[in-house]
Design a protein around this motif. Structure first.
Motif, PDB file in Angstrom:
ATOM      1  N   THR A 127      -5.225  11.415  -0.261  1.00 39.41           N
ATOM      2  CA  THR A 127      -6.207  11.124   0.793  1.00 39.41           C
ATOM      3  C   THR A 127      -7.331  10.241   0.255  1.00 39.41           C
ATOM      4  N   ARG A 170       0.822  -1.213   0.000  1.00 37.20           N
ATOM      5  CA  ARG A 170       0.000   0.000   0.000  1.00 37.20           C
ATOM      6  C   ARG A 170       0.853   1.258   0.000  1.00 37.20           C
ATOM      7  N   ASP A 171       1.848   1.337   0.893  1.00 40.82           N
ATOM      8  CA  ASP A 171       2.671   2.539   1.000  1.00 40.82           C
ATOM      9  C   ASP A 171       3.496   2.764  -0.264  1.00 40.82           C
ATOM     10  N   LEU A 192      -7.870   2.408  -0.922  1.00 40.84           N
ATOM     11  CA  LEU A 192      -7.044   1.236  -0.614  1.00 40.84           C
ATOM     12  C   LEU A 192      -7.409   0.627   0.733  1.00 40.84           C
ATOM     13  N   ASP A 193      -7.816   1.470   1.681  1.00 35.53           N
ATOM     14  CA  ASP A 193      -8.283   0.944   2.962  1.00 35.53           C
ATOM     15  C   ASP A 193      -9.552   0.112   2.756  1.00 35.53           C
ATOM     16  N   HIS A 194     -10.423   0.596   1.886  1.00 37.60           N
ATOM     17  CA  HIS A 194     -11.652  -0.149   1.595  1.00 37.60           C
ATOM     18  C   HIS A 194     -11.324  -1.463   0.891  1.00 37.60           C
ATOM     19  N   TRP A 217     -16.975   1.356  -2.832  1.00 37.93           N
ATOM     20  CA  TRP A 217     -16.324   2.466  -2.111  1.00 37.93           C
ATOM     21  C   TRP A 217     -17.130   3.751  -2.247  1.00 37.93           C
ATOM     22  N   ASN A 269      -8.444  -3.231   1.032  1.00 38.52           N
ATOM     23  CA  ASN A 269      -7.828  -4.086   2.059  1.00 38.52           C
ATOM     24  C   ASN A 269      -7.243  -5.373   1.474  1.00 38.52           C
ATOM     25  N   ARG A 270      -6.808  -5.280   0.223  1.00 34.92           N
ATOM     26  CA  ARG A 270      -6.159  -6.386  -0.463  1.00 34.92           C
ATOM     27  C   ARG A 270      -5.104  -5.791  -1.388  1.00 34.92           C
ATOM     28  N   SER A 321      -5.926   6.737  -0.536  1.00 37.89           N
ATOM     29  CA  SER A 321      -5.687   6.029   0.715  1.00 37.89           C
ATOM     30  C   SER A 321      -6.986   5.435   1.250  1.00 37.89           C
ATOM     31  N   SER A 322      -8.076   6.218   1.164  1.00 38.36           N
ATOM     32  CA  SER A 322      -9.389   5.722   1.591  1.00 38.36           C
ATOM     33  C   SER A 322      -9.823   4.537   0.727  1.00 38.36           C
TER      34      SER A 322
END
Length: 293
Positions: free
Chosen positions: A30, A3-4, A36-38, A54, A40-41, A33-34
């Motif tokens: 921002t 992710r990073d 990619l958090d959603h 999303w 979560n793979r 990032s939201s």
């Protein structure tokens, strides 16, 4: 990729290849990032179903239509980048639709109010001379506040009545201005600026009281203070003077393409909103004056 690593690479692309402003880069990162958090793979698993989920979550959270449109556009930029990098076999963003954000008609001054705003900054002190020059140039040229703050003394061509502006995407354009703005600039540069200039002032055209280049916040305060002195004038910032300049140009007979060039709009669609403003004002005048309205 992790992710990073994905965020870092995308951020460098936005900064160095797209040449977007730091503020825009932060907003894009921002949003991604939201996303990619959603997800979560791994990013390789991103598809149009995830994108729609999303955005649906954003909608359920009460996000405004304009916000959803902006985030959908950001997602499309991100998936196109991932596809070019080879991280996605297909670009799912191509399948992602979004409703267009509503475009509210901007508040504008009428021409008499614009004159009163210019006249509200009068006097011979450096601040008064600077503020008058700022107001005159904003209204005369329709430049953005960031463009005004970035102006240097040599960007003003007095003989040709033209100011050289560095706009979005580092695109340079020349914008004409009239005699009132020229006179105000001359008074500031001759009688005001030398009193505030310091060793570290550099070539900045407009200075703060400590001699540094003026910032956008100071310009906004100048505009708000001037508008507050004009009865009936809408409360708006520097962008309101830009709206007013564009509207008055069209009302005076300027063609849409010329106004687009003056404002530095990449697309004519951005300029067309001012035709709507003019039509609304025409309709208001019609209702007020026509006996059969």
């Amino acid at each position: 990729m992790g992710r990073d690593e994905v965020l870092g690479a995308f951020g460098r692309y936005l900064r160095f290849e797209r040449d977007l402003s730091p503020h825009t880069v932060r907003a894009y990162l921002t949003d991604v990032s939201s996303l990619l958090d959603h997800l979560n793979r791994p990013v390789e698993d991103l598809d149009v179903a995830v994108l729609r989920e999303w955005l649906a979550g954003q909608h359920d959270a009460g996000k405004a239509r304009a916000t959803l449109a902006r985030r959908a556009a950001c997602a499309r930029t991100f998936t196109a980048y991932c596809h070019r990098q080879g991280w996605l076999a297909e670009d799912p963003g191509l399948l992602l639709g979004s409703a267009k954000a509503p475009r509210d008609l901007p508040a504008v001054l009428d021409q008499e109010q614009a004159q009163e705003v210019m006249d509200s900054a009068s006097g011979v002190e450096p601040k008064e001379l600077r503020d008058r020059a700022i107001l005159e140039l904003l209204y005369a040229t329709g430049v953005r506040v960031s463009e005004l703050c970035g102006l240097d003394v040599d960007d003003v061509d007095r003989d040709r009545h033209v100011v050289r502006v560095m706009g979005k995407g580092r695109k340079e354009r020349s914008v004409p201005f009239g005699l009132p703005a020229l006179r105000a600039l001359d008074r500031w540069c001759i009688h005001g600026r030398p009193l505030w200039a310091r060793a570290g002032s550099g070539p900045a055209l407009f200075l703060g009281v400590r001699g540094g280049r003026i910032d956008a916040g100071t310009v906004r305060r100048v505009v708000h203070a001037a508008l507050a002195q004009v009865e009936g004038a809408p409360d708006m910032g520097p962008h309101g003077l830009r709206h007013s300049a564009a509207t008055h140009l069209l009302e005076g007979g300027a063609d849409l393409r010329s106004v687009q060039e003056l404002l530095g709009h990449a697309s004519l669609n951005s300029t067309q909103i001012y035709t709507h403003v003019s039509i609304e004002r025409l309709r208001a005048a019609y209702k007020q004056a026509h006996p059969r309205a």
